[in-house]
Scaffold this motif. Structure first.
Motif, PDB file in Angstrom:
ATOM      1  N   VAL A  25      -3.967  11.297   3.529  1.00 33.91           N
ATOM      2  CA  VAL A  25      -5.213   9.904   2.485  1.00 33.91           C
ATOM      3  C   VAL A  25      -6.603  11.151   2.233  1.00 33.91           C
ATOM      4  CG1 VAL A  25      -6.793   7.824   2.537  1.00 33.91           C
ATOM      5  CG2 VAL A  25      -4.759   8.058   3.373  1.00 33.91           C
ATOM      6  N   LEU A  26      -6.936  12.289   3.117  1.00 31.95           N
ATOM      7  CA  LEU A  26      -7.633  13.516   3.015  1.00 31.95           C
ATOM      8  C   LEU A  26      -7.108  14.186   1.973  1.00 31.95           C
ATOM      9  CD1 LEU A  26     -10.436  14.209   3.983  1.00 31.95           C
ATOM     10  CD2 LEU A  26      -9.869  15.717   5.545  1.00 31.95           C
ATOM     11  N   ALA A  66      -8.525   1.460  -1.394  1.00 30.99           N
ATOM     12  CA  ALA A  66      -6.962   1.047  -0.188  1.00 30.99           C
ATOM     13  C   ALA A  66      -5.459   0.510  -1.526  1.00 30.99           C
ATOM     14  CB  ALA A  66      -7.126   0.426   1.053  1.00 30.99           C
ATOM     15  N   LEU A  67      -5.552  -0.165  -2.103  1.00 29.19           N
ATOM     16  CA  LEU A  67      -4.191   0.025  -2.815  1.00 29.19           C
ATOM     17  C   LEU A  67      -4.080   0.897  -3.967  1.00 29.19           C
ATOM     18  CD1 LEU A  67      -1.924  -2.692  -3.407  1.00 29.19           C
ATOM     19  CD2 LEU A  67      -4.009  -3.186  -4.843  1.00 29.19           C
ATOM     20  N   MET A  75       3.731   5.934   0.654  1.00 33.01           N
ATOM     21  CA  MET A  75       4.675   5.442   2.380  1.00 33.01           C
ATOM     22  C   MET A  75       4.766   4.036   2.729  1.00 33.01           C
ATOM     23  SD  MET A  75       2.021   8.677   4.667  1.00 33.01           S
ATOM     24  CE  MET A  75       2.680   7.977   6.443  1.00 33.01           C
ATOM     25  N   ASP A  76       5.878   4.148   3.332  1.00 31.78           N
ATOM     26  CA  ASP A  76       5.197   2.467   3.863  1.00 31.78           C
ATOM     27  C   ASP A  76       4.667   1.525   5.067  1.00 31.78           C
ATOM     28  OD1 ASP A  76       6.860  -0.211   3.660  1.00 31.78           O
ATOM     29  OD2 ASP A  76       8.854   0.757   5.351  1.00 31.78           O
ATOM     30  N   ALA A  80      -3.737  -2.415   4.930  1.00 35.32           N
ATOM     31  CA  ALA A  80      -4.648  -2.498   5.680  1.00 35.32           C
ATOM     32  C   ALA A  80      -4.415  -1.512   6.756  1.00 35.32           C
ATOM     33  CB  ALA A  80      -4.298  -3.498   6.238  1.00 35.32           C
ATOM     34  N   SER A  81      -3.369  -0.372   6.753  1.00 32.23           N
ATOM     35  CA  SER A  81      -3.466   0.520   7.103  1.00 32.23           C
ATOM     36  C   SER A  81      -3.973   2.066   6.572  1.00 32.23           C
ATOM     37  CB  SER A  81      -1.629   1.098   7.485  1.00 32.23           C
ATOM     38  OG  SER A  81      -1.014   0.273   8.615  1.00 32.23           O
ATOM     39  N   VAL A  82      -3.835   1.850   5.089  1.00 37.08           N
ATOM     40  CA  VAL A  82      -4.785   2.911   4.517  1.00 37.08           C
ATOM     41  C   VAL A  82      -5.731   2.899   5.171  1.00 37.08           C
ATOM     42  CG1 VAL A  82      -4.688   3.608   2.541  1.00 37.08           C
ATOM     43  CG2 VAL A  82      -2.525   3.085   2.939  1.00 37.08           C
TER      44      VAL A  82
END
Length: 130
Positions: A25-26, A66-67, A75-76, A80-82
């Motif tokens: 993500v970073l 995030a979406l 990634m699977d 919410a995790s993102v």
């Protein structure tokens, strides 16, 4: 021809964040930071900050939900995790977050990588940002 996606896992960001997802993500935010309209001003601002000057974050802001990131990183993981990953990066200070300053009604967050902090923290653990 279809545009193919790419995801980069940088060892230094994995070591820094302690998480593969957070590192990816970073890295995505770093990727998009290089593509902002005010990139030249962003780089000047970061150079001034690297000299120790206390400057308000003005340039280099990116809108990514995030979406959108979930789609980009392939990634699977859940949205919410993102979102939690983004929140961890903000909490650690490697990513800054703000509301749209031009439109008060817009509740969408904008993000900006703090490259100076990332560099300093990487140096402290024996890495450098490539």
């Amino acid at each position: 021809m279809k545009h193919l996606k790419r995801v980069v896992i940088k060892e230094e960001l994995r070591a820094l964040t302690g998480s593969t997802l957070d590192a990816i993500v970073l890295a995505q935010f770093m990727y998009w930071s290089e593509r902002v309209k005010d990139f030249d001003d962003f780089i000047k601002e970061e150079k001034e900050r690297d000299k120790g000057l206390k400057i308000e974050f003005t340039h280099g802001w990116v809108y990514k939900s995030a979406l959108q990131l979930m789609s980009e990183i392939m990634m699977d993981v859940s949205e919410a995790s993102v979102r939690r990953s983004m929140a961890r990066l903000v909490l650690k200070g490697w990513l800054n977050r703000r509301n749209n300053p031009n439109y008060a009604w817009d509740k969408t967050f904008q993000y900006r990588v703090d490259f100076v902090k990332v560099q300093q923290n990487l140096k402290a653990i024996g890495y450098r940002l490539e």
